[in-house]
Design a protein around this motif. Structure first.
Motif, PDB file in Angstrom:
ATOM      1  N   GLY A   1     -58.556 -70.352 -18.555  1.00  0.00           N
ATOM      2  CA  GLY A   1     -59.724 -70.718 -18.891  1.00  0.00           C
ATOM      3  C   GLY A   1     -60.944 -69.872 -18.642  1.00  0.00           C
ATOM      4  N   ILE A   2     -60.539 -68.721 -18.192  1.00  0.00           N
ATOM      5  CA  ILE A   2     -61.579 -67.416 -18.020  1.00  0.00           C
ATOM      6  C   ILE A   2     -61.826 -66.610 -19.470  1.00  0.00           C
ATOM      7  CG2 ILE A   2     -62.109 -65.370 -16.947  1.00  0.00           C
ATOM      8  CD1 ILE A   2     -60.183 -66.473 -14.538  1.00  0.00           C
ATOM      9  N   THR A   3     -62.984 -66.618 -19.780  1.00  0.00           N
ATOM     10  CA  THR A   3     -63.375 -65.896 -20.873  1.00  0.00           C
ATOM     11  C   THR A   3     -63.389 -64.423 -20.589  1.00  0.00           C
ATOM     12  OG1 THR A   3     -64.810 -67.738 -21.707  1.00  0.00           O
ATOM     13  CG2 THR A   3     -65.270 -65.547 -22.493  1.00  0.00           C
ATOM     14  N   VAL A   4     -62.842 -63.576 -21.761  1.00  0.00           N
ATOM     15  CA  VAL A   4     -62.471 -62.353 -21.301  1.00  0.00           C
ATOM     16  C   VAL A   4     -63.048 -61.552 -22.478  1.00  0.00           C
ATOM     17  CG1 VAL A   4     -60.833 -60.558 -21.003  1.00  0.00           C
ATOM     18  CG2 VAL A   4     -60.313 -62.745 -20.294  1.00  0.00           C
ATOM     19  N   VAL A   5     -63.839 -60.455 -21.946  1.00  0.00           N
ATOM     20  CA  VAL A   5     -64.772 -59.576 -22.681  1.00  0.00           C
ATOM     21  C   VAL A   5     -64.178 -58.048 -22.296  1.00  0.00           C
ATOM     22  CG1 VAL A   5     -66.517 -58.486 -23.618  1.00  0.00           C
ATOM     23  CG2 VAL A   5     -66.558 -60.898 -22.885  1.00  0.00           C
ATOM     24  N   LEU A   6     -63.343 -57.195 -23.483  1.00  0.00           N
ATOM     25  CA  LEU A   6     -62.908 -55.881 -22.930  1.00  0.00           C
ATOM     26  C   LEU A   6     -63.343 -55.049 -23.732  1.00  0.00           C
ATOM     27  CD1 LEU A   6     -59.236 -55.462 -23.992  1.00  0.00           C
ATOM     28  CD2 LEU A   6     -60.254 -57.803 -24.676  1.00  0.00           C
ATOM     29  N   VAL A   7     -63.672 -53.696 -23.167  1.00  0.00           N
ATOM     30  CA  VAL A   7     -63.789 -52.443 -24.095  1.00  0.00           C
ATOM     31  C   VAL A   7     -62.456 -51.683 -23.838  1.00  0.00           C
ATOM     32  CG1 VAL A   7     -64.791 -50.204 -23.686  1.00  0.00           C
ATOM     33  CG2 VAL A   7     -66.290 -52.156 -23.514  1.00  0.00           C
ATOM     34  N   GLU A   8     -61.892 -51.231 -25.124  1.00  0.00           N
ATOM     35  CA  GLU A   8     -60.370 -50.736 -24.977  1.00  0.00           C
ATOM     36  C   GLU A   8     -60.302 -49.798 -26.353  1.00  0.00           C
ATOM     37  OE1 GLU A   8     -57.555 -49.236 -23.807  1.00  0.00           O
ATOM     38  OE2 GLU A   8     -58.026 -50.692 -22.531  1.00  0.00           O
ATOM     39  N   HIS A   9     -59.660 -48.835 -25.857  1.00  0.00           N
ATOM     40  CA  HIS A   9     -59.340 -47.851 -27.229  1.00  0.00           C
ATOM     41  C   HIS A   9     -57.947 -47.873 -27.681  1.00  0.00           C
ATOM     42  CE1 HIS A   9     -62.765 -45.336 -27.293  1.00  0.00           C
ATOM     43  NE2 HIS A   9     -63.134 -45.344 -25.891  1.00  0.00           N
ATOM     44  N   ASP A  10     -57.113 -48.491 -26.966  1.00  0.00           N
ATOM     45  CA  ASP A  10     -55.734 -49.076 -27.543  1.00  0.00           C
ATOM     46  C   ASP A  10     -55.842 -50.208 -28.585  1.00  0.00           C
ATOM     47  OD1 ASP A  10     -53.173 -50.144 -27.575  1.00  0.00           O
ATOM     48  OD2 ASP A  10     -52.543 -48.850 -25.758  1.00  0.00           O
ATOM     49  N   MET A  11     -55.716 -49.598 -29.807  1.00  0.00           N
ATOM     50  CA  MET A  11     -56.091 -50.580 -30.846  1.00  0.00           C
ATOM     51  C   MET A  11     -54.642 -51.647 -30.926  1.00  0.00           C
ATOM     52  SD  MET A  11     -58.956 -50.570 -32.355  1.00  0.00           S
ATOM     53  CE  MET A  11     -59.253 -50.370 -30.418  1.00  0.00           C
ATOM     54  N   LYS A  12     -53.514 -51.267 -30.560  1.00  0.00           N
ATOM     55  CA  LYS A  12     -52.453 -52.037 -30.523  1.00  0.00           C
ATOM     56  C   LYS A  12     -52.636 -53.224 -29.618  1.00  0.00           C
ATOM     57  CE  LYS A  12     -47.477 -52.365 -29.954  1.00  0.00           C
ATOM     58  NZ  LYS A  12     -46.167 -51.619 -29.467  1.00  0.00           N
ATOM     59  N   LEU A  13     -53.163 -52.916 -28.435  1.00  0.00           N
ATOM     60  CA  LEU A  13     -53.469 -54.107 -27.755  1.00  0.00           C
ATOM     61  C   LEU A  13     -54.537 -54.875 -28.101  1.00  0.00           C
ATOM     62  CD1 LEU A  13     -53.957 -53.499 -23.628  1.00  0.00           C
ATOM     63  CD2 LEU A  13     -55.624 -54.624 -24.772  1.00  0.00           C
ATOM     64  N   VAL A  14     -55.701 -54.084 -28.546  1.00  0.00           N
ATOM     65  CA  VAL A  14     -56.927 -55.054 -28.772  1.00  0.00           C
ATOM     66  C   VAL A  14     -56.562 -55.847 -29.908  1.00  0.00           C
ATOM     67  CG1 VAL A  14     -59.168 -54.685 -30.206  1.00  0.00           C
ATOM     68  CG2 VAL A  14     -58.690 -53.211 -27.972  1.00  0.00           C
TER      69      VAL A  14
END
Length: 252
Positions: free
Chosen positions: A201-214
């Motif tokens: 139930g936690i809202t997650v915001v991420l900055v990430e360069h790994d496009m496969k993960l994103v």
């Protein structure tokens, strides 16, 4: 209703606009990614959301209450927690002590009670350690509970930092490049961990360069370029957006 709302946000450094007229919303119980080339303003945005920087213009709302002018510890008490692009782990402490630090908002902070080591303080310290151990197990580093942080491998330290952020019991968790520097196996573990966190139930915001993960884990993406919003949408929409392809993803 949105959990986080950004309106006409701007941040200037010496006349240079790092963020310019940026607006977007983040719904509760989602995984939201912020992507873009190096220098696009992603970490600057995170720093403004979490109170490290104050905006030059615009406003930020958490649960419809403005966060502008509020320091990081106040925003943490309102349910916001984060990790950093560069590891911020206390290497002179044990792994579990690092996680316990993240629970300081939930502990009795009375100087007199701590000095006298009253039963409530002793009980609180024990419960804090137990909760920290649970979080280390949750993120997959339970085998390091009795280990000094400086003896842990880099990939485990990334997850330890996430455990410390979770110790604050946030409703909004911001992850700044959680997979940076990780090998394929460690990246897959972070992928699974982020989904596991979101499932609580936690809202997650991420900055990430790994496009496969994103592209695999995100419900929604915001694309920045030179501090401005280039596009936003679902992974499929972003993957097929010609402007995003030209500016960031590449034709391949």
């Amino acid at each position: 209703m949105s959990l986080l709302r950004v309106e006409n946000l701007g941040k200037s450094f010496g006349g240079v606009d790092a963020i310019n007229d940026l607006s977007f919303t983040i719904a509760a119980n989602t995984i939201h990614a912020v992507i873009g080339p190096n220098g696009a303003g992603k970490t600057t945005l995170f720093n403004m959301i979490t109170g490290v920087y104050q905006p030059t213009r615009g406003d930020i709302f958490l649960d419809d209450a403005s966060t502008v002018g509020k320091p990081p510890h106040v925003l943490a008490s309102r349910g916001m927690s984060r990790t950093f692009q560069n590891l911020q782990v206390c290497m002179n402490m044990t792994a579990i002590e690092n996680v316990m630090v993240g629970r300081h908002l939930h502990l009795n902070r009375s100087f007199l009670a701590a000095m006298l080591r009253l039963p409530a303080i002793v009980r609180g310290d024990r419960q804090c350690r137990e909760k920290a151990a649970e979080l280390m197990e949750f993120v997959g580093v339970g085998q390091y509970i009795k280990t000094d942080a400086n003896a842990m491998p880099y990939g485990a330290l990334k997850r330890l930092e996430i455990a410390r952020a979770l110790a604050a019991e946030p409703k909004l968790l911001l992850l700044d490049e959680p997979a940076a520097g990780l090998n394929a196996k460690e990246t897959a573990e972070i992928d699974g961990l982020i989904q596991k966190i979101a499932a609580t139930g936690i809202t997650v915001v991420l900055v990430e360069h790994d496009m496969k993960l994103v592209m695999h884990i995100s419900d929604y993406l915001l694309v920045l370029d030179f501090g401005k919003k280039l596009a936003e949408g679902t992974p499929t929409e972003i993957r097929n957006n010609p402007e995003v392809i030209a500016a960031y993803l590449g034709a391949a």
